[in-house]
Scaffold this motif. Structure first.
Motif, PDB file in Angstrom:
ATOM      1  N   TYR A 198      66.204  30.165  30.179  1.00  0.00           N
ATOM      2  CA  TYR A 198      64.709  29.698  29.621  1.00  0.00           C
ATOM      3  C   TYR A 198      65.085  28.106  29.060  1.00  0.00           C
ATOM      4  CZ  TYR A 198      60.577  29.287  26.860  1.00  0.00           C
ATOM      5  OH  TYR A 198      59.568  28.785  26.232  1.00  0.00           O
ATOM      6  N   GLY A 244      56.761  33.923  24.629  1.00  0.00           N
ATOM      7  CA  GLY A 244      56.367  34.971  24.075  1.00  0.00           C
ATOM      8  C   GLY A 244      56.926  36.261  25.104  1.00  0.00           C
ATOM      9  N   GLY A 245      56.851  36.190  26.200  1.00  0.00           N
ATOM     10  CA  GLY A 245      57.090  37.037  27.476  1.00  0.00           C
ATOM     11  C   GLY A 245      58.556  37.439  27.220  1.00  0.00           C
ATOM     12  N   LEU A 246      59.543  36.480  26.975  1.00  0.00           N
ATOM     13  CA  LEU A 246      60.881  36.686  27.010  1.00  0.00           C
ATOM     14  C   LEU A 246      60.975  37.575  25.504  1.00  0.00           C
ATOM     15  CD1 LEU A 246      63.748  36.137  27.846  1.00  0.00           C
ATOM     16  CD2 LEU A 246      63.760  34.102  26.424  1.00  0.00           C
ATOM     17  N   ALA A 265      58.935  39.631  23.963  1.00  0.00           N
ATOM     18  CA  ALA A 265      58.294  40.774  24.386  1.00  0.00           C
ATOM     19  C   ALA A 265      59.162  41.757  24.960  1.00  0.00           C
ATOM     20  CB  ALA A 265      56.835  40.748  24.951  1.00  0.00           C
ATOM     21  N   ALA A 266      59.765  41.053  26.281  1.00  0.00           N
ATOM     22  CA  ALA A 266      60.593  42.165  27.047  1.00  0.00           C
ATOM     23  C   ALA A 266      62.005  42.495  26.232  1.00  0.00           C
ATOM     24  CB  ALA A 266      60.953  41.236  28.312  1.00  0.00           C
ATOM     25  N   LEU A 273      53.312  42.341  22.668  1.00  0.00           N
ATOM     26  CA  LEU A 273      52.805  42.695  23.827  1.00  0.00           C
ATOM     27  C   LEU A 273      51.345  42.415  24.131  1.00  0.00           C
ATOM     28  CD1 LEU A 273      54.161  42.959  26.720  1.00  0.00           C
ATOM     29  CD2 LEU A 273      53.962  45.439  26.081  1.00  0.00           C
ATOM     30  N   TYR A 285      53.829  30.539  26.906  1.00  0.00           N
ATOM     31  CA  TYR A 285      53.671  32.054  27.375  1.00  0.00           C
ATOM     32  C   TYR A 285      55.076  32.633  27.643  1.00  0.00           C
ATOM     33  CZ  TYR A 285      48.758  32.452  27.017  1.00  0.00           C
ATOM     34  OH  TYR A 285      47.352  32.688  26.922  1.00  0.00           O
ATOM     35  N   GLY A 286      55.812  31.898  28.322  1.00  0.00           N
ATOM     36  CA  GLY A 286      57.240  32.448  28.871  1.00  0.00           C
ATOM     37  C   GLY A 286      57.958  32.751  27.450  1.00  0.00           C
ATOM     38  N   LEU A 295      49.805  39.000  23.818  1.00  0.00           N
ATOM     39  CA  LEU A 295      50.187  38.172  25.205  1.00  0.00           C
ATOM     40  C   LEU A 295      48.743  38.320  26.095  1.00  0.00           C
ATOM     41  CD1 LEU A 295      53.794  38.412  25.844  1.00  0.00           C
ATOM     42  CD2 LEU A 295      52.281  36.239  25.419  1.00  0.00           C
ATOM     43  N   ARG A 296      48.083  39.320  26.093  1.00  0.00           N
ATOM     44  CA  ARG A 296      46.953  39.469  27.045  1.00  0.00           C
ATOM     45  C   ARG A 296      45.531  38.923  26.160  1.00  0.00           C
ATOM     46  NH1 ARG A 296      48.822  45.288  26.318  1.00  0.00           N
ATOM     47  NH2 ARG A 296      50.142  45.670  27.742  1.00  0.00           N
ATOM     48  N   TYR A 328      45.768  33.475  22.712  1.00  0.00           N
ATOM     49  CA  TYR A 328      47.356  33.892  22.136  1.00  0.00           C
ATOM     50  C   TYR A 328      47.919  32.365  21.795  1.00  0.00           C
ATOM     51  CZ  TYR A 328      52.450  34.109  22.785  1.00  0.00           C
ATOM     52  OH  TYR A 328      53.816  34.132  22.786  1.00  0.00           O
TER      53      TYR A 328
END
Length: 429
Positions: free
Chosen positions: A146, A201-203, A205-206, A10, A198-199, A13-14, A18
């Motif tokens: 996805y 990684g977001g998936l 991370a969530a 998380l 990025y999606g 990702l910022r 990344y």
């Protein structure tokens, strides 16, 4: 100078770099290893869920009642799922806690096996069940969406080549007959690749955040009660030590210092004023008297003598008489209070009245002491300017910490322009 390595996905990702780090690949590995686990769980949920959905649709569309064999099957399947879910979830949770290190190396506390009954009665066990249902029901749907987005993007990128031979290619909401017509879609799809990267990684991370929330959730009520008891024991031990120090000062040091002061005073009377020893003796006598006053203040600060002699209501009235702001005291205490509660309430009133005199600009204040059931309620209000903020000083923060150590809570209402109300609730167990 290189920046520090992110602690988990998380935070990674910022960062701007990344896409060029190993974190996207770690996210991909985490998602890939999730697929077989979520797939098996999804099939297990479908065994129970599919017949149930079919039966409900049949009733809604045709109005036919559920047949007895189907009803028996659904009942048995539901009971079996509820009975087996805590044990299946225990295995799933153990695997997930170890897998989570791929994207989040922060330690996640494991739940040791605490017996058969605990699998059905503890909150942590049912949180693991909730995670298992989420992993088998929600995660496959998110993965499917996805994957569909990735396939659509790849199809758009391949559009110019697919339309090269004059074949009509369907591109989302339109068609392309020539490569030129498909090129804008392909360019847009290429620009969307970083978003999908990025999606990914977001998936991951969530999913990891939900796993940490459910599998590393708060301790059970039993553990919280033990923490509360431990804090109460620490407070009691502190009070016992405080009373010992007070007794030693009052019965040991203070009488000796008083005797020393008297002897020095008598010695001053026997020594002529023109003697070389008169001046040092006078200084020693004055210092001894000052030390007596200081020691008396220290003993008073540990536990005010008025609190011992007059009780909480009398001691608070004495504080009100000493205040530079007129204070009205309303006390409704029909039973004795524990010593810890009396001490805490006294210091709440003392600190609050000090704040009123120093900062509030008030013309009057009110103190209310009420016992309701097993709780003592202390309210201190004033008609001052308001705007009290714990962030601007340590007084209110320290007061809240002291109240919290006694198992109570402090509430503050102080809008700009006033009035200000400090309300403290203390358990009287």
């Amino acid at each position: 100078m290189t920046s520090a390595e992110p602690a988990h996905l998380l935070t990674a990702l910022r960062r701007r770099d990344y896409p060029l780090t190993w974190w996207p690949w770690r996210a991909m590995a985490y998602l890939a290893t999730t697929v077989p686990i979520a797939g098996v769980l999804c099939l297990g949920l479908l065994v129970v869920g599919a017949p149930l959905i079919a039966a409900v649709n049949a009733v809604r569309q045709h109005g036919r009642p559920i047949s007895l064999p189907l009803a028996l099957f659904l009942a048995v399947a539901a009971l079996a799922a509820v009975a087996l879910a805590p044990f299946v979830s225990a295995a799933v949770a153990a695997v997930e806690r170890s897998r989570l290190a791929v994207i989040d190396p922060r330690p996640l506390p494991a739940r040791p096996w605490s017996g058969l009954a605990a699998r059905y009665t503890t909150a942590s066990a049912w949180r693991e069940v909730a995670y298992t249902v989420w992993l088998g029901g929600v995660v496959p749907l998110a993965y499917w969406i996805y994957t569909l987005l990735v396939l659509i993007d790849l199809m758009l990128i391949a559009g110019p080549w697919l339309a090269h031979n004059g074949d009509r290619v369907v591109l989302i909401w339109s068609t392309a007959d020539t490569p030129g017509e498909a090129v804008p879609y392909a360019v847009a799809a290429v620009l969307l690749l970083p978003v999908l990267w990025y999606g990914l990684g977001g998936l991951a991370a969530a999913q990891g955040a939900v796993a940490r929330w459910l599998l590393g959730g708060p301790a059970d009520g039993t553990a919280l009660r033990e923490v509360t008891r431990s804090r109460a024991r620490l407070v009691d031990a502190y009070e016992a030590e405080r009373r010992r120090i007070e007794r030693d000062l009052h019965d040991g040091a203070q009488p000796r210092l008083t005797s020393l002061t008297l002897h020095l005073g008598m010695a001053r009377l026997d020594v002529p004023e023109d003697s070389p020893a008169a001046r040092p003796l006078a200084v020693a006598h004055d210092q001894a008297k000052g030390l007596m006053v200081m020691l008396r203040q220290i003993v008073h600060g540990i536990r005010p003598q008025s609190l011992t002699d007059l009780g909480l209501a009398g001691a608070v009235r004495e504080l009100a008489d000493e205040s530079v702001v007129p204070v009205t005291v309303h006390a409704d205490l029909d039973r004795p209070l524990p010593e810890t509660v009396e001490n805490t309430a006294y210091y709440v009133v003392a600190e609050s009245l000090t704040n009123v005199a120093r900062h509030a600009g008030a013309t009057r204040a009110d103190v209310r002491l009420t016992r309701t059931g097993d709780r003592l309620v202390v309210e201190v209000s004033d008609d001052g300017r308001g705007g009290a903020d714990p962030a601007r000083g340590s007084g209110l923060t320290g007061l809240a910490d002291r109240v919290g150590a006694a198992g109570g809570r402090l509430l503050l209402a102080s809008p700009d322009g006033g009035p200000t109300l400090v309300r403290v609730e203390l358990p009287c167990r």
